[in-house]
Design a protein around this motif. Structure first.
Motif, PDB file in Angstrom:
ATOM      1  N   GLY B 156      34.632  29.964  37.426  1.00  0.00           N
ATOM      2  CA  GLY B 156      35.878  30.211  36.684  1.00  0.00           C
ATOM      3  C   GLY B 156      35.667  31.132  35.495  1.00  0.00           C
ATOM      4  O   GLY B 156      36.436  32.073  35.273  1.00  0.00           O
ATOM      5  N   THR B 157      34.597  30.894  34.736  1.00  0.00           N
ATOM      6  CA  THR B 157      34.365  31.724  33.559  1.00  0.00           C
ATOM      7  C   THR B 157      33.829  33.096  33.976  1.00  0.00           C
ATOM      8  O   THR B 157      34.084  34.093  33.297  1.00  0.00           O
ATOM      9  CB  THR B 157      33.387  31.049  32.572  1.00  0.00           C
ATOM     10  N   ASP B 158      33.102  33.131  35.097  1.00  0.00           N
ATOM     11  CA  ASP B 158      32.620  34.420  35.607  1.00  0.00           C
ATOM     12  C   ASP B 158      33.800  35.312  35.978  1.00  0.00           C
ATOM     13  O   ASP B 158      33.791  36.519  35.740  1.00  0.00           O
ATOM     14  CB  ASP B 158      31.753  34.188  36.845  1.00  0.00           C
ATOM     15  N   MET B 159      34.840  34.699  36.552  1.00  0.00           N
ATOM     16  CA  MET B 159      36.040  35.450  36.926  1.00  0.00           C
ATOM     17  C   MET B 159      36.686  36.079  35.705  1.00  0.00           C
ATOM     18  O   MET B 159      37.181  37.203  35.752  1.00  0.00           O
ATOM     19  CB  MET B 159      37.046  34.543  37.616  1.00  0.00           C
ATOM     20  N   ALA B 160      36.687  35.322  34.598  1.00  0.00           N
ATOM     21  CA  ALA B 160      37.265  35.854  33.360  1.00  0.00           C
ATOM     22  C   ALA B 160      36.549  37.132  32.957  1.00  0.00           C
ATOM     23  O   ALA B 160      37.140  38.030  32.358  1.00  0.00           O
ATOM     24  CB  ALA B 160      37.172  34.817  32.250  1.00  0.00           C
ATOM     25  N   GLY B 161      35.261  37.227  33.325  1.00  0.00           N
ATOM     26  CA  GLY B 161      34.470  38.407  33.000  1.00  0.00           C
ATOM     27  C   GLY B 161      34.955  39.674  33.691  1.00  0.00           C
ATOM     28  O   GLY B 161      34.586  40.776  33.296  1.00  0.00           O
ATOM     29  N   THR B 294      41.426  32.451  48.710  1.00  0.00           N
ATOM     30  CA  THR B 294      41.701  33.887  48.713  1.00  0.00           C
ATOM     31  C   THR B 294      40.431  34.663  48.366  1.00  0.00           C
ATOM     32  O   THR B 294      40.108  35.669  49.006  1.00  0.00           O
ATOM     33  CB  THR B 294      42.799  34.215  47.686  1.00  0.00           C
ATOM     34  N   LEU B 295      39.687  34.167  47.352  1.00  0.00           N
ATOM     35  CA  LEU B 295      38.453  34.842  46.940  1.00  0.00           C
ATOM     36  C   LEU B 295      37.432  34.869  48.071  1.00  0.00           C
ATOM     37  O   LEU B 295      36.656  35.808  48.210  1.00  0.00           O
ATOM     38  CB  LEU B 295      37.844  34.127  45.733  1.00  0.00           C
ATOM     39  N   MET B 313      43.466  40.623  39.836  1.00  0.00           N
ATOM     40  CA  MET B 313      44.645  41.444  39.550  1.00  0.00           C
ATOM     41  C   MET B 313      45.865  40.917  40.299  1.00  0.00           C
ATOM     42  O   MET B 313      46.959  40.812  39.737  1.00  0.00           O
ATOM     43  CB  MET B 313      44.386  42.902  39.936  1.00  0.00           C
ATOM     44  N   LEU B 314      45.658  40.581  41.574  1.00  0.00           N
ATOM     45  CA  LEU B 314      46.778  40.079  42.380  1.00  0.00           C
ATOM     46  C   LEU B 314      47.377  38.820  41.755  1.00  0.00           C
ATOM     47  O   LEU B 314      48.591  38.710  41.579  1.00  0.00           O
ATOM     48  CB  LEU B 314      46.311  39.770  43.810  1.00  0.00           C
ATOM     49  N   PHE B 315      46.504  37.866  41.406  1.00  0.00           N
ATOM     50  CA  PHE B 315      47.020  36.620  40.837  1.00  0.00           C
ATOM     51  C   PHE B 315      47.592  36.851  39.439  1.00  0.00           C
ATOM     52  O   PHE B 315      48.569  36.207  39.055  1.00  0.00           O
ATOM     53  CB  PHE B 315      45.938  35.538  40.818  1.00  0.00           C
ATOM     54  N   GLY B 316      46.989  37.781  38.696  1.00  0.00           N
ATOM     55  CA  GLY B 316      47.497  38.110  37.365  1.00  0.00           C
ATOM     56  C   GLY B 316      48.912  38.671  37.444  1.00  0.00           C
ATOM     57  O   GLY B 316      49.827  38.227  36.734  1.00  0.00           O
ATOM     58  N   TRP B 322      56.097  35.846  38.011  1.00  0.00           N
ATOM     59  CA  TRP B 322      56.647  34.487  38.053  1.00  0.00           C
ATOM     60  C   TRP B 322      57.209  34.079  36.688  1.00  0.00           C
ATOM     61  O   TRP B 322      58.249  33.444  36.597  1.00  0.00           O
ATOM     62  CB  TRP B 322      55.535  33.528  38.506  1.00  0.00           C
ATOM     63  N   VAL B 323      56.496  34.479  35.613  1.00  0.00           N
ATOM     64  CA  VAL B 323      56.937  34.118  34.253  1.00  0.00           C
ATOM     65  C   VAL B 323      58.257  34.812  33.909  1.00  0.00           C
ATOM     66  O   VAL B 323      59.139  34.217  33.298  1.00  0.00           O
ATOM     67  CB  VAL B 323      55.852  34.485  33.207  1.00  0.00           C
ATOM     68  N   VAL B 324      58.388  36.094  34.308  1.00  0.00           N
ATOM     69  CA  VAL B 324      59.569  36.849  33.875  1.00  0.00           C
ATOM     70  C   VAL B 324      60.681  36.859  34.934  1.00  0.00           C
ATOM     71  O   VAL B 324      61.633  37.641  34.828  1.00  0.00           O
ATOM     72  CB  VAL B 324      59.216  38.304  33.468  1.00  0.00           C
ATOM     73  N   VAL B 325      60.573  35.986  35.937  1.00  0.00           N
ATOM     74  CA  VAL B 325      61.583  35.926  36.996  1.00  0.00           C
ATOM     75  C   VAL B 325      63.026  35.858  36.468  1.00  0.00           C
ATOM     76  O   VAL B 325      63.896  36.555  36.977  1.00  0.00           O
ATOM     77  CB  VAL B 325      61.273  34.761  37.969  1.00  0.00           C
TER      78      VAL B 325
END
Lengths: 160, 362
Positions: B156-161, B294-295, B313-316, B322-325
């Motif tokens: 999880g933290t590696d992904m943040a990288g 997915t990964l 990027m896709l999930f971001g 989704w937030v601004v729907v």
């Protein structure tokens, strides 16, 4: 307040212009002061949450195992500096060592004796016995280390 | 006695102005229609959050946030402390149940188009709470310092990288160094018990304030029928009618929690070994499974982009949309193509999450 300077009819109007520009200055100074104050709080806080770097020697030499400890077609994960590394005793009797940190997302890999491959269980990445990424998501090969046999010790070495 | 009660209430009313609350309780009404059942899920999520706070405080009495002591302290809670197994199991089960209920709440709000004007900010604050709850789950998962949690945190933290520009900085900030170590555990503990609860409390207050101010949203289909006079406009008082039903829901949730905790006490696993291999069959908590799967499917390179960067990027982008729907689905409530597109998008998202989670479990 806007003042029509072309009409030039009111002294108070000019006075108000001065007041306005004076107020702008005060606001600017106040604003700068407040921003500087906030920055002087935030900067140390940001620097505080980033931990100090831990220096690690670029040259490293670790006794990974004893001769005879590993059977053929077997492997061992050991501590190599601050990271895990893997020592593999291949079927034809060679010793090879690689970083055990998967190049995909940093999981620790393991040796699959049944496949004669290095395998990362996290996202099913596979490397061959030269550390080359052969299937799954890993983007790069594993970094290989040198292996020396010194008497009874199998020593794994990383040179800068 | 009744006189004393009345006099006490009067005394308090004089000083606190309780009439407002009385007035509010008397006037707030909840719409009644065939989708009313979905109104209960937010309340259940809130109830489970309170359970988390209470059991979390109890766990704090014995938990130690260090690499050498964390696993042992949770083991101590599970085996030595009276009812320790119950408290920890309820904390873990309630966390998972809360996330599930929040998923239900989110999708029900989505499909009923309750985010449409004027409730855009209610949706946005709810989404922020949703991300916050995932952060609670991610940070809390590491705290027992077991093998599964250790590698989940590594990944999880590696992904943040992989976040462009700031990635490395974020990773080091989260880990408290370049590796996942005891420093990471101490940090996650701080996030889990201080930072996140503080932000969550403020956001929940804001979310509830909006719900109270704007009232419950009536789904567009029902609204149209009421306007056309096909269906009568019905409602029930919030207090006591709806609240009593709410409490019934909470009671049910409490029963389910007690049963789950008693029948399936939460596993502790084996202590994390930072220099050991990741075990076979490793996977994250169920609510991250669809991303995990997915990964797995993404190859190392898609054209010129790293697979994991593409996934991130896709999930971001999906999360941001989704937030601004509410702002994109500006014709929600009507019959237009735009609003139908967003309903379809919701069905796709729900389907994707279910299918990919199931694939990961196979």
């Amino acid at each position: 307040m806007t003042v029509d300077s072309s009409s030039g009819k009111s002294a108070t109007g000019a006075g108000e212009t001065n007041v306005d520009s004076g107020r702008r200055w005060v606001n600017l100074l106040l604003g700068t002061g407040v921003v500087a104050t906030i920055a002087s709080f935030i900067y140390p806080a940001i620097r505080y949450v980033i931990p100090p770097p831990v220096s690690e020697a670029s040259n490293l030499s670790v006794v990974a195992a004893k001769v005879g400890e590993l059977k053929n077609n077997a492997a061992k994960v050991f501590r190599f500096g601050s990271e895990p590394a893997i020592l593999i005793h291949t079927s034809n009797g060679n010793y090879r060592a690689f970083t055990a940190v998967c190049t995909h997302l940093g999981c620790t890999v393991q040796y699959r004796a049944d496949l004669h491959e290095i395998w990362c269980p996290c996202h099913n990445g596979k490397y061959d016995l030269h550390g080359r990424n052969v299937s799954g998501p890993p983007p790069r090969p594993l970094v290989q280390y040198q292996v020396h046999i010194q008497g009874e010790d199998i020593v794994v070495v990383r040179n800068a | 006695m009744a006189d004393l009660k009345r006099r006490t209430l009067d005394w308090l009313n004089e000083r606190l102005g309780g009439e407002g609350i009385e007035e509010f309780l008397r006037h707030k009404r909840v719409p009644l229609h065939r989708h009313t059942i979905w109104y209960y899920f937010g309340g259940i999520a809130l109830f489970l959050f309170v359970i988390q706070v209470l059991t979390g405080i109890l766990l704090l009495m014995y938990y130690r946030p260090t690499a050498s002591g964390a696993f042992e302290s949770v083991q101590f809670i599970m085996t030595q402390v009276k009812f320790g197994w119950l408290i920890r199991s309820i904390h873990s089960w309630s966390a998972n149940l809360m996330i599930f209920i929040i998923f239900v709440h989110m999708f029900s709000v989505f499909f009923m188009k309750a985010y449409r004007k004027p409730r855009e900010l209610t949706w946005v604050s709810g989404m922020l709470l949703f991300f916050l709850v995932l952060a609670f789950g991610f940070s809390g998962y590491l705290l027992p310092w077991n093998t599964l949690a250790f590698f989940a945190t590594k990944v999880g933290t590696d992904m943040a990288g992989f976040v462009p520009i700031f990635g490395k900085w974020i990773m080091v900030f989260l880990r408290g160094g370049n590796q996942v170590t005891g420093a990471t555990l101490t940090r996650f503990f701080g996030f889990h018990v201080a930072v996140l609860p503080g932000i969550a409390t403020m956001l929940i207050a804001f979310h509830l304030l909006l719900v109270q101010k704007l009232g419950m949203s009536v789904p567009p289909g029902v609204e149209r029928k009421i306007k056309a006079g096909v269906e009568p406009e019905r409602s029930m008082p919030f207090f006591p009618n709806f609240l009593l039903r709410d409490i019934l829901g909470w009671y049910g949730a409490l029963g389910a929690l007690g049963a789950l905790a008693a029948i399936f006490p939460w596993e502790l696993g084996t202590k994390a070994n930072p220099f050991g291999s990741a075990p076979a069959g490793i996977h994250p908590e169920w609510y991250f499974l669809f991303m995990f799967q997915t990964l797995k499917y993404l190859p190392s390179k898609v054209f010129f982009i790293d697979g994991e960067l593409l996934g991130l990027m896709l999930f971001g982008v999906a999360g941001a949309i989704w937030v601004v729907v509410p702002f994109l689905d500006y014709k929600a409530g009507g019959f237009g193509r735009v609003t139908r597109f967003f309903t379809g998008l919701g069905i796709f998202a729900l389907g994707y999450i279910i299918v990919f989670s199931c694939l990961a479990l196979l």
